[in-house]
Write an enzyme that holds these catalytic residues in place. Structure first.
Site, PDB file in Angstrom:
ATOM      1  N   LEU A 194       0.832  -1.219   0.000  1.00  0.00           N
ATOM      2  CA  LEU A 194       0.000   0.000   0.000  1.00  0.00           C
ATOM      3  C   LEU A 194       0.854   1.253   0.000  1.00  0.00           C
ATOM      4  CD1 LEU A 194      -2.647  -1.078   2.672  1.00  0.00           C
ATOM      5  CD2 LEU A 194      -2.996  -0.874   0.199  1.00  0.00           C
ATOM      6  N   GLY A 195       2.073   1.114   0.471  1.00  0.00           N
ATOM      7  CA  GLY A 195       2.934   2.295   0.525  1.00  0.00           C
ATOM      8  C   GLY A 195       4.250   1.966   1.198  1.00  0.00           C
ATOM      9  N   ARG A 196       5.144   2.899   1.057  1.00  0.00           N
ATOM     10  CA  ARG A 196       6.475   2.719   1.620  1.00  0.00           C
ATOM     11  C   ARG A 196       6.676   3.754   2.717  1.00  0.00           C
ATOM     12  NH1 ARG A 196      11.161   0.518  -0.841  1.00  0.00           N
ATOM     13  NH2 ARG A 196       9.990   0.130  -2.722  1.00  0.00           N
ATOM     14  N   GLY A 197       7.059   3.297   3.888  1.00  0.00           N
ATOM     15  CA  GLY A 197       7.323   4.229   4.986  1.00  0.00           C
ATOM     16  C   GLY A 197       8.816   4.391   5.174  1.00  0.00           C
ATOM     17  N   LYS A 198       9.186   5.195   6.172  1.00  0.00           N
ATOM     18  CA  LYS A 198      10.608   5.444   6.414  1.00  0.00           C
ATOM     19  C   LYS A 198      11.320   4.183   6.885  1.00  0.00           C
ATOM     20  CE  LYS A 198      10.718   9.767   8.191  1.00  0.00           C
ATOM     21  NZ  LYS A 198      10.627  10.470   9.447  1.00  0.00           N
ATOM     22  N   PHE A 199      10.600   3.363   7.689  1.00  0.00           N
ATOM     23  CA  PHE A 199      11.259   2.220   8.326  1.00  0.00           C
ATOM     24  C   PHE A 199      10.736   0.870   7.855  1.00  0.00           C
ATOM     25  CE2 PHE A 199      11.371   5.813  11.317  1.00  0.00           C
ATOM     26  CZ  PHE A 199      12.719   6.085  11.181  1.00  0.00           C
ATOM     27  N   GLY A 200       9.955   0.889   6.780  1.00  0.00           N
ATOM     28  CA  GLY A 200       9.422  -0.371   6.268  1.00  0.00           C
ATOM     29  C   GLY A 200       8.226  -0.104   5.390  1.00  0.00           C
ATOM     30  N   VAL A 240       4.033  -0.933   4.020  1.00  0.00           N
ATOM     31  CA  VAL A 240       2.684  -1.244   4.496  1.00  0.00           C
ATOM     32  C   VAL A 240       2.016  -2.115   3.433  1.00  0.00           C
ATOM     33  CG1 VAL A 240       0.498  -0.263   5.263  1.00  0.00           C
ATOM     34  CG2 VAL A 240       2.622   1.006   5.649  1.00  0.00           C
ATOM     35  N   ASP A 249       1.165  16.495  15.349  1.00  0.00           N
ATOM     36  CA  ASP A 249       1.681  16.410  13.979  1.00  0.00           C
ATOM     37  C   ASP A 249       0.539  16.265  12.976  1.00  0.00           C
ATOM     38  OD1 ASP A 249       3.711  16.494  12.137  1.00  0.00           O
ATOM     39  OD2 ASP A 249       4.297  14.388  12.372  1.00  0.00           O
TER      40      ASP A 249
HETATM   41  P1  AMP Z   1       3.683   5.270   6.678  1.00  0.00           P
HETATM   42  O1  AMP Z   1       4.835   4.382   6.920  1.00  0.00           O
HETATM   43  O2  AMP Z   1       2.695   5.271   7.813  1.00  0.00           O
HETATM   44  O3  AMP Z   1       4.082   6.658   6.242  1.00  0.00           O
HETATM   45  O4  AMP Z   1       2.884   4.626   5.448  1.00  0.00           O
HETATM   46  C1  AMP Z   1       3.396   4.617   4.139  1.00  0.00           C
HETATM   47  C2  AMP Z   1       2.246   4.659   3.144  1.00  0.00           C
HETATM   48  O5  AMP Z   1       1.439   3.489   3.262  1.00  0.00           O
HETATM   49  C3  AMP Z   1       1.281   5.831   3.359  1.00  0.00           C
HETATM   50  O6  AMP Z   1       1.696   6.906   2.633  1.00  0.00           O
HETATM   51  C4  AMP Z   1      -0.041   5.274   2.831  1.00  0.00           C
HETATM   52  O7  AMP Z   1      -0.161   5.527   1.453  1.00  0.00           O
HETATM   53  C5  AMP Z   1       0.069   3.794   3.073  1.00  0.00           C
HETATM   54  N1  AMP Z   1      -0.652   3.412   4.309  1.00  0.00           N
HETATM   55  C6  AMP Z   1      -0.187   3.473   5.571  1.00  0.00           C
HETATM   56  N2  AMP Z   1      -1.107   3.041   6.454  1.00  0.00           N
HETATM   57  C7  AMP Z   1      -2.200   2.718   5.723  1.00  0.00           C
HETATM   58  C8  AMP Z   1      -3.505   2.205   6.065  1.00  0.00           C
HETATM   59  N3  AMP Z   1      -3.829   1.974   7.336  1.00  0.00           N
HETATM   60  N4  AMP Z   1      -4.388   2.005   5.080  1.00  0.00           N
HETATM   61  C9  AMP Z   1      -4.033   2.254   3.779  1.00  0.00           C
HETATM   62  N5  AMP Z   1      -2.821   2.720   3.395  1.00  0.00           N
HETATM   63  C10 AMP Z   1      -1.914   2.950   4.349  1.00  0.00           C
END
Ligand code: AMP
Length: 287
Positions: free
Chosen positions: A31-37, A39, A148
């Protein structure tokens, strides 16, 4: 990966019997890429309940000394129950990774929606501000300050409901605190100056957010970080002539972007403000 039916995974009952583990979930698309891993979309095998599984690498956390921050995020977010706050159902870990079991927000970040449409019609903006004010009032009642609030930290579910996420910077505290955090454009003056701050930092951020909803840019944007800081400290607020925005909306923003934090409009007063009363869709269920 479509079903939302079945029981909500309940970390309390599950944890008491047997902790969650990776084998309890079918893993779907990223669903997405975060700083530390990353999703991932995931589905709990027994209940078929769809969740978002956030994977965080322990080595990364350790490297940035953020173990405490994550622990705080987990403790705080798992206690909160509000339709506009992203649920954290539970967590588990293996040797290398920590997994957060999160409510799935199908439409992703509000930031991306804003980028697509540039700015929102007043009725939609007022509905969003009203829902967020209610969610923040709930947090403040529980002595949780988010600290934040910004479009990157707000997700949108399939029905279009906003979900406040990312409690990484939030604090559970009844007293004023003094730590620098947050993102430049949304930083309130007391945090720019590294002074003591309290829950009213969230009211300031709601003012910035309301401005960005209506104009498509945050109010104190500048070329450099130091110019942004200067503009924040002077509360150098101006309203462009386009898009044409109602005087009531500008009035609400001006009452939130107040340097003296004790004089900012309270969350209750936001809900009673004429712009919210006249524009927010009360049928849109946020509480
Ligand atoms: P984060 O590490 O929380 O910044 O998440 C990285 C990306 O994953 C975000 O920019 C979202 O696009 C996606 N994402 C994170 N949490 C969710 C969630 N609960 N439902 C859907 N997409 C998510």
């Amino acid at each position: 990966m479509a079903s939302h039916k079945g029981n909500v995974p309940d970390p309390r009952s599950k944890q008491a019997v047997k902790p969650w583990c990776l084998q309890d979930f079918e893993i779907g698309k990223p669903l997405g890429r975060g700083k530390f891993g990353n999703v991932y979309l995931a589905r709990e095998r027994k209940s078929k309940y769809v969740v978002a599984l956030k994977v965080i690498f322990k080595a990364q956390l350790r490297k940035h000394q953020l173990e405490h921050q994550l622990r705080r995020e987990i403790e705080i977010q798992s206690l909160l129950r509000h339709p506009n706050i992203l649920r954290l159902f539970g967590y588990f870990h293996d040797e290398e990774r920590i997994f957060l079991i999160l409510e799935y927000a199908a439409r992703g970040e509000l930031y991306k929606e804003l980028q697509r449409v540039r700015y929102l019609p007043e009725k939609r903006a007022a509905t969003y501000v009203s829902c967020l004010a209610q969610a923040l009032a709930y947090c403040h009642e529980k002595h949780v300050t988010h600290r934040d609030i910004k479009p990157e930290n707000i997700l949108v579910d399939l029905q279009g409901q906003l979900k406040i996420a990312d409690f990484g910077w939030s604090v559970h505290s009844k007293t004023k605190r003094q730590t620098m955090c947050g993102t430049l454009d949304y930083l309130p003056p007391e945090m720019v100056e590294n002074r003591l701050h309290d829950h009213t930092v969230d009211n300031w951020c709601l003012g910035i957010l309301c401005y960005e909803f209506l104009y498509g840019v945050p109010p104190f944007e500048a070329e450099s970080q130091s110019d942004t800081f200067r503009r924040i400290l002077r509360v150098d607020l101006s309203f462009p002539s386009t898009p044409a925005i109602s005087a009531e909306a500008k009035d609400l923003i001006s009452r939130l972007l107040v340097k003296d934090s004790s004089k900012r409009l309270s969350l209750q007063k936001i809900l009673e403000h004429p712009w919210i009363a006249q524009n927010a869709d009360s049928t849109s269920s946020c509480a």
